[in-house]
Every structure is written in structure tokens, then in C-alpha cells.
Design an enzyme around this catalytic site. Structure first.
Site, PDB file in Angstrom:
ATOM      1  N   GLU A  50      36.478   6.011  47.726  1.00 43.25           N
ATOM      2  CA  GLU A  50      36.473   6.786  46.481  1.00 43.25           C
ATOM      3  C   GLU A  50      37.864   6.900  45.852  1.00 43.25           C
ATOM      4  O   GLU A  50      38.452   7.989  45.779  1.00 43.25           O
ATOM      5  CB  GLU A  50      35.899   8.176  46.723  1.00 43.25           C
ATOM      6  CG  GLU A  50      34.435   8.162  47.091  1.00 43.25           C
ATOM      7  CD  GLU A  50      33.861   9.566  47.221  1.00 43.25           C
ATOM      8  OE1 GLU A  50      34.612  10.548  47.159  1.00 43.25           O
ATOM      9  OE2 GLU A  50      32.634   9.665  47.392  1.00 43.25           O
ATOM     10  N   GLU A  86      27.227   6.522  50.592  1.00 43.63           N
ATOM     11  CA  GLU A  86      27.200   7.887  51.139  1.00 43.63           C
ATOM     12  C   GLU A  86      26.180   8.736  50.410  1.00 43.63           C
ATOM     13  O   GLU A  86      26.071   8.661  49.179  1.00 43.63           O
ATOM     14  CB  GLU A  86      28.543   8.585  50.894  1.00 43.63           C
ATOM     15  CG  GLU A  86      29.668   8.201  51.782  1.00 43.63           C
ATOM     16  CD  GLU A  86      30.920   9.003  51.421  1.00 43.63           C
ATOM     17  OE1 GLU A  86      30.805  10.145  50.951  1.00 43.63           O
ATOM     18  OE2 GLU A  86      32.012   8.451  51.598  1.00 43.63           O
TER      19      GLU A  86
HETATM   20  C1  GAL Z   1      32.648  12.029  49.688  1.00 51.39           C
HETATM   21  C2  GAL Z   1      33.741  11.413  50.542  1.00 51.39           C
HETATM   22  C3  GAL Z   1      33.482  11.685  52.014  1.00 51.39           C
HETATM   23  C4  GAL Z   1      33.196  13.126  52.230  1.00 51.39           C
HETATM   24  C5  GAL Z   1      32.045  13.536  51.360  1.00 51.39           C
HETATM   25  C6  GAL Z   1      31.624  14.974  51.513  1.00 51.39           C
HETATM   26  O1  GAL Z   1      32.958  12.093  48.338  1.00 51.39           O
HETATM   27  O2  GAL Z   1      33.816  10.032  50.330  1.00 51.39           O
HETATM   28  O3  GAL Z   1      34.595  11.265  52.763  1.00 51.39           O
HETATM   29  O4  GAL Z   1      34.327  13.858  51.925  1.00 51.39           O
HETATM   30  O5  GAL Z   1      32.400  13.351  50.023  1.00 51.39           O
HETATM   31  O6  GAL Z   1      30.577  15.287  50.638  1.00 51.39           O
END
Ligand code: GAL
Length: 706
Positions: free
Chosen positions: A158, A320
Site C-alpha cells: 500500500e 487483503e
Molecule cells: C491494510 C494494511 C495491512 C493492515 C491492514 C489493517 O491497509 O496493508 O498491513 O494494516 O490494513 O486493516
């Protein structure tokens, strides 16, 4: 998953199910790692995304690598037939590195350099950071680049942030020199004579910021945003190059930020092979998530259809999502039963071949210790969350035949970052703070979403976008015309394309300069109109689109025209509706221009959703676009999305975003629901937050559009 499943975007069979895995946080507890590998198969986790924030563990001192823990994880994964997405660790620089080289840390708008802390706190323009990142990436590639378990290089995490350091500003000036060559050209492009802003030395150019240049020189503000995205692109390209130098040819992807994507994803993803993004929708935050706030569900679908357009012809990866709640949300409500499988399948419906979570196991400390995880602190294999993950595994396994298939939309909505930046931040035609970009695009997309009309979301100028595959393209508020766009659109319309555009389109050139005669001549020919003025209405005021009774499109006689209304003159186009009131009553409010074999519709004022709904349905009917189901079939909160293999085998994803069971009459449709295994014959009953994936096995008994 069976070996006879079709191959996914990574060339592996079936759909992938996985998670971020952070064993670097558990090296003191080998029994935990042991347990993780015992439980992965129970949860159905076949892929782990590794080393995302592992730099400090990997290189505890400069040049001293500790690969033992990673070697161990690779060996365990290989033994269990699992696959690894190996992450380049640039998202979080170790303390020793920033202590030695503070110049890699980002500088804020006020000139203050950040201290070490958190993550993503570095400057993409720092030569020193790039050198260190390249070094560690090369080392990782040399060690694991040929490992049989390695399936993907996950490039950082990100990317986000803007740096105002001297180094960044110097890079910006270089970027500008390459673009404009001379200061005269830059001054003209920036209309710098206005308020005496003429630059006489490149060194006078500073990055725009709150206490400096931030509204006057529009071209500068726009170029800065482009530069920031390009700087990230450059950084990503350097990361990928280092991986390649290390000898690995395994594909790469970088996970795009879920939070509104402040950087142009068309630029950011250019150096990588596969598109991926992170999705954290708060569907469980409201009882009726399909219709709340900024329309969370439709927005998610919109972004996912953007993901598939970023790399046409290729599925993408959901890198994710949370298996339960996200602790940074205002109200981190738990996912209601059914919501988890529904959200995973939504991404598959829109073209993903893999769904991964943040994260496998919650850590005991740090900002995310109470964030949802497959293995939560008080959870475990008996927990509800774990059961939800297993349910997702079953759905993904059943849907293995979907792998590698693609969406095949003939309708598209345009959405590009130059227009978004320009209209959201640096427009000067009045109505500040009331730019409806990209709400206008989202509302048009919503009509498609609610009516089972597959729709891509794309940047029409992007070289990878071949317009020939689309019949209808909607470009609302195409305010800024990039060089070459009008020619591309004209050729496509002449060949039979149907363009829908309108108010606030074709106002400025690529540099955000108004056209010399007010309109680009080629755009004027394309739309068949001459623009004269723009009227603005107060929120409680309306004018009207007045269509003749029994008009050919079948539109009602009157719709509200609101907010912004262009006063145009016919210049080749045909009048379809005129304004109903004011001194401009009778002037063109909606027109069509026949160009070659195609048509350009122009909606001169903003409208409400009733107009968009009726208009799109009318255009589909007139120009032969058939939704997957007859209009009116879908109850509120249900969408149908399609994926298709080259051999014609089609899958329809029927997704119910309401917490009540709903049924749909499918007419003569016969198919098999891949998830339940049931034959679907004529109608389908979906549970609350239910999903069905209709497999037509190559034969479609599709109803004819009423
Ligand atoms: C994402 C990030 C992860 C974690 C997650 C928590 O944006 O890539 O590493 O922090 O959020 O929701």
C-alpha cells in the site's frame, strides 16, 4: 482444489485462498509457528503473504542477513504444498537504517522531516532508500527467486504519502524539465502571467502546498499530483528491477490502497505484472449495507471493476480483506453471519482469482492487536471467525472452475485521475466543494449494478484500453481532455460506438488550460454543440429536461435538471430534450449527434437518479445491449455479475446484500449453483446475505430482454 481446475492468473489450478502471515513476530514462540502450519489446511489457507514488515528481522544490522526464519517458512510451506507471495519489505524501514540515513524519511508540507515511526514513512525520491531497498530485494530474489513455493512477488505494501523534501522537489523540477523542455513552454502551459507567477529560473518552482502555491497555478497543482504518482511508479519499477536482477522471473503485484486511492493506479501498477488491491468494506456496519452512506457495496463493486480494467484480459488478486472486523473503523462491528463469504465472493464475481486476509494470527502488541484475524487472540480453530473462513474455503473450492475466466462487459464508465484531481481540487468554475466527480460515475455505474448490466470502469485514454470491445461508454464530466483522447473517441464512435457525455465535459486541455476558442474544435464536432455559458442552481432549485411526448427513447416528458446546467447551441446535433424554464427555456438540455456509424449523446445538465436509470435503460434498448436478466427482475440489494471463459462457459454471481432472504424469477434459466450444487430451474432463493454462482456449463438458456 483439483488439478483439473482451470488455471488462475498465477498459472495455478483453481481460486486461491490465503492470508498475510507474520512469523517474524513469533520467532520467540516456535510452538505457535508449529500450530500455524497445522491449522492452515484446516482453514483452507493455501497461500501466505510473507515478510511484509520483516526487514528488521531479515537484516538486523546493515549487511548482516538472517534468512533462517524465512528459510524455515519456505521449507514448511513447500512440504505442505502451500504457495508463498514473498513481499519486498520496503513498507517499513528498520530503525538502524533511518538512524543512519535520516534523509530517507519523508518531509511534510511545512518542511518538517518525520522521525522514524509507524510505516510507509519514507520518500519515494530518496536515492539512499532506493539503494537499500534494491539491495535487500536483490538478496531476497537471489535466495528465494527460484524456490518452487514462490508464486508471486508482492511488491511492498500500500504505497502512500507525499514527500516535500529538497530531494523530492529537485526530482519534480527534473520531471518538469523533461516534460516542458523550456521555461517558456511551462509558463504558457501554467498561464503563469496571471498574477505575475512567471518563472524565470527552474529553481523557483516549488511543490504546491497549503502555505504556498496551491490554487493559482492549476497546471502546477495537476503536474505535482501526476509527479507524485510517477515518483511512486518509478520507485516500484526500481523495486521490480532489483527482483529481476536477483534472477527471479516470478510475476509481481503491488497491493493498491483501499482508502480512496489518492494516487493514479494506472501509473502505479504499470511496472507490475498483476493487479491487486485491499478491500475493507464496512458492510456489517449497517443493517442494509447495499444502500447506506456513500453506497458502500456499489462503491466496492465499482473499484473492483476498475481493478479488472487496469489490466484487461487478466484476473486480479484481492490481497487483503479482514476475516472479521477492522479495528481502525469508527464502529468495528462484527461481520454478520453470511457477510464474510458474500464479500469474498463479491471480489471473485468482479474478476479476482485469489482472496487473502489481513491477517492469519493477531499479534499481542502494536496498533493491530485487536484487528480481526483468522486466529484472533481469543479465537482459534473453534471460533466463529475461523468457521467463516472455512465457509469461504468451501465456496472458493466449489468455484474452482471460475479461475482464469474474465468479465465481458460491453458497457463502460470512464473514471480517470487527472479528471478527479482537477475537478475535486483545482477547478475554478465556481461551485467549489460541489464537484460531483466521481459520484456521477458511481451513480451511473449503480444503474448497471442494479440491472445486471456488466460494466467496466476505465480510463478511456489508457493505452491498454481498446474501446472496440465496448458498445456504450459513459464519460460524465470529462472536463479535462488528454491529448489524443478526442481522436480515440472519434474513431471509436465513427466505427459504431455510442458515447454518453455531458455537462462539464471538454472544458480544458491536458494542462488544465481552457481551450482558445472555449472548446476544442474536434470535441465540438464530436458532440455537435457549441457551448456558451454555465448556470449554477442552488440545491433547492430545479430546472427541467423536457422531452416531447412519445419520444423515440421512451423517456418521460419531464425530469429535474439540477446543480450545473450548460447553455449550449446546436451545431450539428439533434435536439432530444430542452430546458423547461428560465431565460434559457427551449435551449438544448439533451441531444444526440450522429457521427459515422455511432452516436454521441450529450446531457447538458446534472440530473437525479431517475433520469440516469431511464436513460441508460433506453440507450441499452436502442443500441442493442442486453442485461443478463430482464429489466425489473432484480429486487433491491441484489446484483448479478458475470465471468466467462474463452470457450463460452459462463458463470453468473448472484449476490444478495440484504439481511433478508430474497428470491428471483429467472425465467427459463437452467443452471447449476456451484456453491450448493443444486440445479437452478426457473427461480432462485437466496438466504440473507446469500450467494449463488450459476454455472451454465457452456449452454445458456438466457431470457430475452423484455
Ligand atoms: C491494510 C494494511 C495491512 C493492515 C491492514 C489493517 O491497509 O496493508 O498491513 O494494516 O490494513 O486493516
Amino acid at each position: 482444489m483439483t488439478t483439473s481446475s482451470p488455471l488462475n492468473v498465477l498459472g495455478l489450478p483453481g481460486l486461491l485462498h490465503g492470508c498475510d502471515y507474520n512469523p517474524d513476530q513469533w520467532q520467540h514462540a516456535p510452538e505457535i509457528i508449529e500450530e500455524d502450519f497445522q491449522l492452515f489446511p484446516h482453514a483452507g489457507i493455501g497461500v501466505i503473504s510473507l515478510n511484509i514488515f520483516g526487514w528488521a528481522k531479515l537484516e538486523p544490522q546493515e549487511g548482516h542477513y538472517d534468512f533462517a526464519w524465512l528459510d524455515d517458512i519456505f521449507a514448511r510451506a513447500e512440504k505442505q504444498g502451500m504457495r508463498i507471495f514473498l513481499t519486498t519489505p520496503s513498507a517499513a524501514a528498520p530503525n538502524w537504517l533511518t538512524a543512519k540515513h535520516p534523509e530517507i524519511l519523508r518531509v511534510d508540507e511545512n518542511g518538517q522531516r518525520r522521525l522514524q515511526g509507524s510505516r510507509m514513512n519514507f520518500s519515494p525520491n530518496s536515492a539512499s532508500y532506493r539503494a537499500h531497498v534494491s539491495r535487500i530485494n536483490r538478496a531476497l530474489s537471489e535466495r528465494y527467486g527460484q524456490h518452487p513455493a514462490l508464486a508471486l512477488w508482492h511488491i511492498s505494501n500500500e504505497y502512500a504519502g507525499t514527500c516535500y523534501s529538497d530531494e523530492s522537489e529537485a526530482a519534480f523540477r527534473l520531471w518538469l524539465k523533461k516534460k516542458y523542455i523550456t521555461l517558456d513552454a511551462l509558463n504558457l502551459a501554467y498561464w503563469a502571467a496571471f498574477w505575475s507567477r512567471t518563472y524565470t529560473d527552474w529553481e523557483q518552482i516549488r511543490a504546491p502546498r497549503g502555505h504556498g502555491e496551491h490554487t493559482t497555478v492549476h497546471g502546477l497543482c495537476l503536474d505535482w499530483r501526476r509527479f507524485v504518482s510517477d515518483a511512486w511508479q518509478d520507485f516500484i519499477a526500481a523495486e521490480v528491477a532489483a527482483v529481476r536482477e536477483g534472477g527471479s522471473s516470478v510475476p509481481t503485484a503491488t497491493n493498491l490502497h483501499p482508502g480512496g486511492m489518492p494516487y493514479d493506479p494506472w501509473r502505479l501498477t504499470a511496472p507490475t505484472d498483476i493487479i491487486s488491491w485491499d478491500a475493507y468494506p464496512a458492510y456489517h456496519d449497517r443493517d442494509e449495507p447495499w444502500d447506506t452512506g456513500w453506497n458502500v457495496v456499489v462503491h466496492q463493486s465499482f473499484v473492483q471493476d476498475l481493478c479488472r480494467s487496469l489490466r484487461p484480459g487478466q484476473p486480479w488478486i484481492l490481497m487483503e480483506t479482514t476475516p472479521s472486523s477492522a479495528n481502525w473503523m469508527d464502529v468495528p462491528k462484527l461481520k454478520r453471519p453470511g457477510v464474510h463469504v458474500l464479500t469474498v465472493m463479491q471480489s471473485i464475481a468482479h474478476g479476482a482469482d485469489a482472496a487473502l486476509y489481513f491477517q492469519w494470527r493477531a499479534g499481542r502488541g502494536g496498533e493491530e492487536k485487536f484487528h480481526g484475524a483468522v486466529m484472533e487472540l481469543c479465537g482459534g480453530p473453534e471460533s466463529r471467525v475461523f468457521a467463516d473462513v472455512i465457509a469461504a474455503t468451501h465456496a472458493l473450492e466449489k468455484c474452482a472452475p471460475v479461475a482464469g475466466s474474465l468479465a465481458s462487459a460491453e458497457m463502460a464508465v470512464g473514471f480517470d485521475w487527472d479528471n478527479w484531481w482537477t475537478q475535486a481540487n483545482i477547478i475554478s468554475h465556481g461551485g467549489h466543494g460541489r464537484s460531483h466527480y466521481p459520484w456521477e460515475q458511481l451513480d451511473l455505474y449503480r444503474t448497471c449494478w442494479e440491472n445486471a448490466m456488466p460494466c467496466d470502469v476505465l480510463d478511456p485514454s489508457a493505452p491498454c484500453i481498446d474501446l472496440a470491445r465496448y458498445r456504450i461508454l459513459a464519460l460524465p464530466q470529462q472536463y479535462l481532455l488528454r491529448n489524443g483522447l478526442v481522436e480515440k473517441l472519434t474513431a471509436w464512435v465513427e466505427a459504431g460506438g455510442v458515447l454518453l457525455t455531458g455537462v462539464l465535459s471538454g472544458w480544458v486541455d491536458e494542462n488544465d488550460l481552457a481551450f482558445e476558442s472555449g472548446m476544442d474544435p474536434a470535441w465540438r464536432r464530436l458532440v455537435g454543440l457549441r457551448r456558451e455559458e454555465l448556470d449554477h442552481l442552488y440545491p433547492d432549485e430545479t430546472n427541467h429536461f423536457i422531452f416531447p411526448k412519445d419520444n423515440a427513447l421512451g423517456m418521460n416528458e419531464s425530469y429535474a435538471a439540477i446543480d450545473k446546467l450548460e447553455l449550449n447551441h446546436l451545431d450539428g446535433a439533434e435536439l432530444l430534450a430542452s430546458y423547461g424554464s428560465e431565460f434559457y427555456a427551449g435551449m438544448p438540455a439533451f441531444t444526440v449527434n450522429a457521427v459515422g456509424n455511432g452516436f454521441v449523446y450529450y446531457q447538458a445538465a446534472r440530473s437525479r437518479q431517475d433520469f440516469r436509470n431511464d436513460l441508460l435503460k433506453a440507450l441499452w434498448k436502442k443500441h442493442g445491449l442486453v442485461p443478463l436478466l430482464p429489466l425489473g427482475t432484480l429486487p433491491p440489494g441484489i446484483t448479478v455479475q458475470r465471468r466467462k471463459h474463452d470457450d463460452g462457459r459462463e458463470f453468473w454471481f448472484v449476490l444478495n446484500f440484504r439481511r433478508i432472504p430474497q428470491s428471483i424469477d429467472l425465467g427459463k434459466i437452467q443452471a447449476v449453483d456451484l456453491i450448493s450444487g443444486q440445479e437452478i430451474n426457473g427461480s432462485i432463493n437466496l438466504t440473507a446475505y446469500g450467494v449463488a454462482v450459476l454455472d451454465f456449463g457452456g449452454i445458456i438458456s438466457q431470457p430475452i430482454l423484455a
